[in-house]
Design an enzyme around this catalytic site. Structure first.
Site, PDB file in Angstrom:
ATOM      1  N   GLU A 488      21.395  74.641  15.624  1.00  0.00           N
ATOM      2  CA  GLU A 488      21.743  73.571  16.573  1.00  0.00           C
ATOM      3  C   GLU A 488      21.751  74.097  18.010  1.00  0.00           C
ATOM      4  O   GLU A 488      21.398  73.389  18.952  1.00  0.00           O
ATOM      5  CB  GLU A 488      23.090  72.930  16.216  1.00  0.00           C
ATOM      6  CG  GLU A 488      23.134  72.248  14.845  1.00  0.00           C
ATOM      7  CD  GLU A 488      21.995  71.253  14.606  1.00  0.00           C
ATOM      8  OE1 GLU A 488      21.480  70.668  15.586  1.00  0.00           O
ATOM      9  OE2 GLU A 488      21.601  71.071  13.434  1.00  0.00           O
ATOM     10  N   GLU A 517      11.661  70.884  16.270  1.00  0.00           N
ATOM     11  CA  GLU A 517      12.453  71.865  15.509  1.00  0.00           C
ATOM     12  C   GLU A 517      12.056  73.315  15.819  1.00  0.00           C
ATOM     13  O   GLU A 517      12.635  74.240  15.260  1.00  0.00           O
ATOM     14  CB  GLU A 517      12.315  71.612  13.997  1.00  0.00           C
ATOM     15  CG  GLU A 517      12.854  70.265  13.509  1.00  0.00           C
ATOM     16  CD  GLU A 517      14.365  70.107  13.653  1.00  0.00           C
ATOM     17  OE1 GLU A 517      15.091  71.128  13.610  1.00  0.00           O
ATOM     18  OE2 GLU A 517      14.823  68.963  13.833  1.00  0.00           O
ATOM     19  N   ILE A 620      15.272  59.690   6.716  1.00  0.00           N
ATOM     20  CA  ILE A 620      14.102  58.807   6.860  1.00  0.00           C
ATOM     21  C   ILE A 620      14.454  57.314   6.905  1.00  0.00           C
ATOM     22  O   ILE A 620      13.637  56.508   7.320  1.00  0.00           O
ATOM     23  CB  ILE A 620      13.018  59.079   5.781  1.00  0.00           C
ATOM     24  CG1 ILE A 620      13.469  58.632   4.388  1.00  0.00           C
ATOM     25  CG2 ILE A 620      12.622  60.545   5.768  1.00  0.00           C
ATOM     26  CD1 ILE A 620      12.323  58.590   3.369  1.00  0.00           C
ATOM     27  N   ALA A 622      17.682  56.239   8.204  1.00  0.00           N
ATOM     28  CA  ALA A 622      18.650  55.970   9.275  1.00  0.00           C
ATOM     29  C   ALA A 622      18.555  57.003  10.387  1.00  0.00           C
ATOM     30  O   ALA A 622      19.342  56.988  11.310  1.00  0.00           O
ATOM     31  CB  ALA A 622      20.068  55.948   8.697  1.00  0.00           C
ATOM     32  N   GLY A 623      17.584  57.934  10.271  1.00  0.00           N
ATOM     33  CA  GLY A 623      17.419  58.946  11.328  1.00  0.00           C
ATOM     34  C   GLY A 623      16.036  58.766  11.917  1.00  0.00           C
ATOM     35  O   GLY A 623      15.374  57.777  11.667  1.00  0.00           O
ATOM     36  N   TYR A 625      13.322  60.427  11.194  1.00  0.00           N
ATOM     37  CA  TYR A 625      12.323  61.220  10.474  1.00  0.00           C
ATOM     38  C   TYR A 625      11.385  60.410   9.576  1.00  0.00           C
ATOM     39  O   TYR A 625      10.741  60.979   8.713  1.00  0.00           O
ATOM     40  CB  TYR A 625      13.025  62.293   9.634  1.00  0.00           C
ATOM     41  CG  TYR A 625      13.531  63.448  10.454  1.00  0.00           C
ATOM     42  CD1 TYR A 625      12.738  64.576  10.684  1.00  0.00           C
ATOM     43  CD2 TYR A 625      14.796  63.424  11.024  1.00  0.00           C
ATOM     44  CE1 TYR A 625      13.192  65.639  11.444  1.00  0.00           C
ATOM     45  CE2 TYR A 625      15.262  64.482  11.795  1.00  0.00           C
ATOM     46  CZ  TYR A 625      14.452  65.584  12.001  1.00  0.00           C
ATOM     47  OH  TYR A 625      14.904  66.636  12.768  1.00  0.00           O
TER      48      TYR A 625
END
Length: 705
Positions: A488, A517, A620, A622-623, A625
Site C-alpha cells: 500500500e 500496481e 470485480i 464493487a471495485g 477491477y
C-alpha cells in the site's frame, strides 16, 4: 420527511462545504451528507453552465475550470465514501444511497458535455497541438476517449438508456459490497470448549476473546474463553491455517465461500444484473463485450491479457500439482486420516505444517519480530535510501476518524514538504470493510494552488486490516501483513512523489489501470532484501534482531507453493475475463458454472459444487477491477522486472541502489498519468518488459538441464 436528526440543513456550518485544506474527518456525520452533497452539486451545476457558455479550446478557458469542478466533487465525495469504508453506519449508508443518483447524474452530464468534448477536439485539431507538452496531450487524448466511453456521441433515446444503466450499475455495486460486509458480520461462532480450537496461536485466541467481549461476553479471556470465531480476515486465516479441529475448518471454509449467496444478502441476482447491464453498455458504445470497453483505457488488449494469463498458467500448473502431492505425502507421514482425500479446508492447514517442517518457520513465532512501529521505521528508512525522502509523524496536524489513525508528513532531501498521508492500520470488523487499500484525499495540482505559485500538495490514505494491539502487546504482524503495508505504501508513493503539476494526470490519476500496481508490487520485493528485513525485524520486547538462519529460511520459503498461489490469482483473473467476454447472461450457463469451468484449468482441486466465491468478489463487482483483475499479473511482470534493475546493479551496492532508486523516482513515481506507462517503463528500464524476472522470483522458470 427525514427526521431532523438525520439531516442538518444549516449549510453555512456544513463541514463538507467549508474551504478546507485538510478534510474535517472528525466533524463529518451522516446528517451532513444529504444537504452537503446537494448544495455542492447545485454550485457545480452552475459552474458547469458557466463553463459550457464561455468555453474556448485553450487551457485557461477549458481545462482549468474543468479541473476545478472535477476536483471539488472528487475531494468531497471522497470524504463521504472513505467514511463509509472505515466507519460504516446505517445512517451514512442511507444518506449516500439517497444522493448517489444525483452525483452520478452530474458526472454523466460532465462526461457527456458536447461543448467540452468539442473544445478538446478543437485543441487536438489546432496548429498549436504540436507545441503542447506530453502531459497536456495525454489529458486531451484521455478526455476525448473518456467522453466517448461516457456516451457523448449517443443521441436521445440511447443516451437516456446509457444513463439509466450507469445509475443502476453504481447502485448495484454499492449494494453488492454492503451485502458482503453484512454477510461477513453475520457469521459468528461462539466456542466454549478449548479442545475445539486447539492449535490456534495465542494472538488469535486473544483476538477471538476480544471479539467475544465486544459481543457481550464480558468475562472472555484468551486463556479460558469463550472465543468468538468470525470471517474477519485475521480470524479466518488463523482458523484455516492452525485449527486442528477439521470440522471447524470445514464449517468456516464453507461459510466463507458461500458469503452473501443466500436470503436477503444474496448477491447472485445482483451479479447477473451487473453483467447484463455491462453487456448492454458495451453494445450501446459499439463494442462486442464489456472487456473491450474496459481495455479501451488500459495497456493490454483482451488477447494480450489472455495470452499472458495462459503463459503464466502453463508455467505454474506442474508446480501446483506437485504442491498437492507434497501435501498428501506429508500429511500421510503425520498420520492424517484425510491424506488420500485432501479437501479445501485441509490445504492451508497442511501447507502451514509442511512449511514449518520444511523451513522450520512458524508464522506465529515470527510475529514478535514484526511490531508495527518497527516495521514503519524500517519502511521509512528504505524510502529515504531509495528515494531521498524523509517521513515524519505529524499527528495532531490533521483531524482523524479513529483514535488509531496516524498522520505523516513527507519531505524531500532539502526539507521542503512534498506530501502528507494517513495510515489506518487495524481491523475493525463492525464498521470497516475488509482488505487493504490506498486512495487519494487530494492530488498535487497547480490549478488548485492556494497562493498561485506553489502547487497544492498531495495527501493520501493508507488503510489496512491487521491484528490490533492486544492488552499491553503492540500490533504484532504476520509476514504477509508486513508485505501488505509495503504494498500500500508503494501506491501512496506514486501518489505523493509525483512531479506532475497538471492535476488531471498527477500521481495515480490518469495512469492506465493495469500499470497502477507496479509501484506497490515493486515495494513488496524489498521485504525479502536482507538489510531491509533486518532493519524492521527486531523483537518487540528484547530488541534482538531476527536470527540470520530464520532470514535464510524466509527467503527459501518465498517460492513455497508458488505454483498454487499463482493459479489462485489466475483463477480470479480468468473467470473475470470470461464473464466479461464470452458469458451470456440468462443463458444456459450460470456464473457459477463459468467459475467451475475456468477452475478445471486453474485449480488442481476443483472448487466445491456449492462454491459461491463470486458472491463475495468485491474487486470485480464493487471495485474498479471489472475485466481488469488480470492487471495484478500484468503489473507483477512490470514490477518484478523493475526490481530486477536493482538486482542487476547489486542490492548491496548502496551507491548503485541509490542511483537506480533516483531513476525509479524520476520516472515511475514522478511522471504520473502524464506519459504512457509503457514509455515510462522503457525510460526507467531501457527496454520493453519481460516476464522472466517474475517467473524467476517465483521459482517457476524451468531449470536449464
Amino acid at each position: 420527511m427525514a427526521s431532523s436528526a438525520s439531516v442538518d440543513d444549516n449549510i453555512e456550518s456544513n463541514p463538507l462545504l467549508q474551504d478546507f485544506d485538510i478534510p474535517p474527518f472528525d466533524f463529518v456525520e451522516a446528517k451532513h451528507v444529504r444537504p452537503g452533497i446537494r448544495a455542492l452539486l447545485k454550485k457545480l451545476e452552475s459552474d458547469l453552465d458557466e463553463l459550457e457558455k464561455t468555453v474556448e479550446p485553450s487551457w485557461p478557458k477549458l481545462v482549468e475550470p474543468l479541473e476545478k469542478i472535477v476536483d471539488r466533487l472528487t475531494v468531497v465525495w471522497g470524504i463521504v465514501n472513505h467514511l463509509k469504508a472505515v466507519k460504516d453506519t446505517a445512517e451514512l449508508r442511507a444518506a449516500i444511497e439517497e444522493v448517489q443518483p444525483e452525483k452520478v447524474k452530474f458526472q454523466l452530464r460532465v462526461g457527456q458535455s458536447k461543448p467540452i468534448y468539442n473544445a478538446f477536439k478543437a485543441i487536438q485539431e489546432s496548429p498549436d497541438w504540436k507545441s503542447l507538452n506530453e502531459a497536456r496531450k495525454r489529458i486531451v487524448e484521455t478526455q476525448i476517449k473518456e467522453a466517448v466511453l461516457n456516451g457523448v456521441s449517443l443521441e436521445d433515446d440511447k443516451r437516456e438508456q446509457f444513463n439509466k444503466i450507469e445509475q443502476e450499475l453504481e447502485r448495484l455495486s454499492h449494494k453488492f459490497s454492503e451485502n458482503v460486509l453484512d454477510a461477513t458480520k453475520k457469521f459468528e461462532k461462539l466456542i466454549t470448549d478449548k479442545k475445539e480450537i486447539e492449535g490456534l496461536p495465542a494472538t488469535s485466541l486473544g483476538l477471538a476473546a476480544q471479539t467475544a467481549v465486544s459481543k457481550g461476553h464480558e468475562n472472555a479471556t484468551a486463556e479460558h474463553g469463550p472465543w468468538m470465531i468470525t470471517l474477519d480476515a485475521p480470524c479466518l486465516f488463523a482458523v484455516m491455517q492452525h485449527a486442528r479441529n477439521r470440522a471447524l475448518r470445514e464449517e468456516v471454509y464453507r461459510a466463507n465461500i458461500t458469503r452473501a449467496s443466500t436470503g436477503d444478502l444474496d448477491n447472485t441476482p445482483i451479479i447477473n444484473q451487473i453483467l447484463k447491464l455491462r453487456m448492454e453498455k458495451a453494445r450501446l458504445l459499439n463494442y462486442n463485450n464489456y472487456a473491450e470497453v474496459s481495455m479501451a483505457t488500459k495497456m493490454a488488449t483482451v488477447d494480450k491479457a489472455e495470452e499472458l494469463l495462459e503463459k503464466l498458467r502453463s508455467a505454474s500448473w506442474n508446480a501446483a500439482v506437485q504442491d498437492i502431492e507434497d501435501l498428501k505425502s506429508y500429511s500421510k507421514s503425520q498420520g492424517a486420516l484425510e491424506a488420500d482425500n485432501l479437501s479445501h479446508w485441509d490445504i492451508n492447514f497442511w501447507s502451514e505444517r509442511l512449511r514449518e517442517s520444511k523451513y522450520n518457520i512458524n508464522e506465529e513465532e515470527l510475529r514478535p519480530y514484526f511490531s508495527l512501529s518497527k516495521v514503519m521505521d524500517g519502511l521509512f528508512k528504505l524510502a529515504k535510501t531509495l528515494f531521498g525522502i524523509d517521513i515524519e509523524p505529524a499527528d495532531g496536524l490533521a483531524p482523524v476518524w479513529n483514535k488509531d489513525v496516524r498522520f505523516y508528513h513527507v519531505k524531500d532531501s532539502s526539507g521542503s514538504p512534498i506530501a502528507y498521508f494517513y495510515f489506518d492500520p487495524y481491523s475493525r470488523p463492525s464498521e470497516k470493510r475488509e482488505g487493504a487499500w490506498m486512495d487519494e484525499v487530494v492530488s498535487r495540482s497547480r490549478v488548485m494552488s492556494r497562493n498561485g505559485t506553489t502547487p497544492r500538495l498531495p495527501i493520501a490514505h493508507m488503510v489496512c486490516n491487521q491484528t490490533p494491539p492486544f492488552g499491553d502487546k503492540p500490533s504484532l504482524m504476520t509476514f504477509r501483513e508486513v508485505e501488505t503495508v509495503f504494498h500500500e505504501f508503494g501506491h501512496a508513493l506514486q501518489h505523493m512523489l509525483t512531479k506532475q503539476d497538471e492535476g488531471l494526470v498527477a500521481g495515480i490519476r490518469g495512469i492506465e489501470w493495469d500499470a497502477v500496481e507496479l509501484p506497490s508490487q515493486f515495494m513488496e520485493n524489498w521485504c525479502y532484501h536482507r538489510d531491509t528485513l533486518m532493519s524492521i525485524a527486531k523483537h518487540y520486547e528484547t530488541g534482538e534482531s531476527l536470527p540470520e538462519e530464520v532470514y535464510l529460511k524466509l527467503l527459501a520459503a518465498r517460492t513455497f507453493r508458488a505454483g498454487s498461489l499463482s493459479l489462485r490469482q489466475l483463477r480470479f483473473a480468468s473467470v473475470d475475463l470470461e464473464l466479461h467476454t464470452k458469458y451470456i447472461p440468462d443463458g444456459s450457463e450460470s456464473v457459477f458454472d463459468v467459475d467451475q469451468r475456468v477452475s478445471k484449468k486453474t485449480q488442481v482441486i476443483p472448487p466445491l459444487p456449492e462454491d459461491r466465491f463470486l458472491c463475495g468478489f468485491n474487486h470485480i463487482f464493487a471495485g474498479g477491477y471489472a475485466a481488469g483483475y488480470y492487471s495484478y499479473k500484468w503489473a507483477e511482470v512490470l514490477s518484478a522486472d523493475a526490481f530486477s534493475a536493482f538486482e542487476d546493479v547489486g542490492l548491496d551496492n548502496t551507491k548503485a541502489v541509490k542511483e537506480t532508486g533516483h531513476k525509479f523516482r524520476e520516472t515511475i513515481l514522478a511522471l504520473g498519468g502524464g506519459k504512457a506507462p509503457s514509455e515510462v517503463f522503457v525510460e526507467f528500464r531501457g527496454r520493453e518488459p519481460s516476464p522472466e524476472a517474475l517467473l524467476r522470483h517465483n521459482g517457476l522458470l524451468p531449470v536449464a538441464a
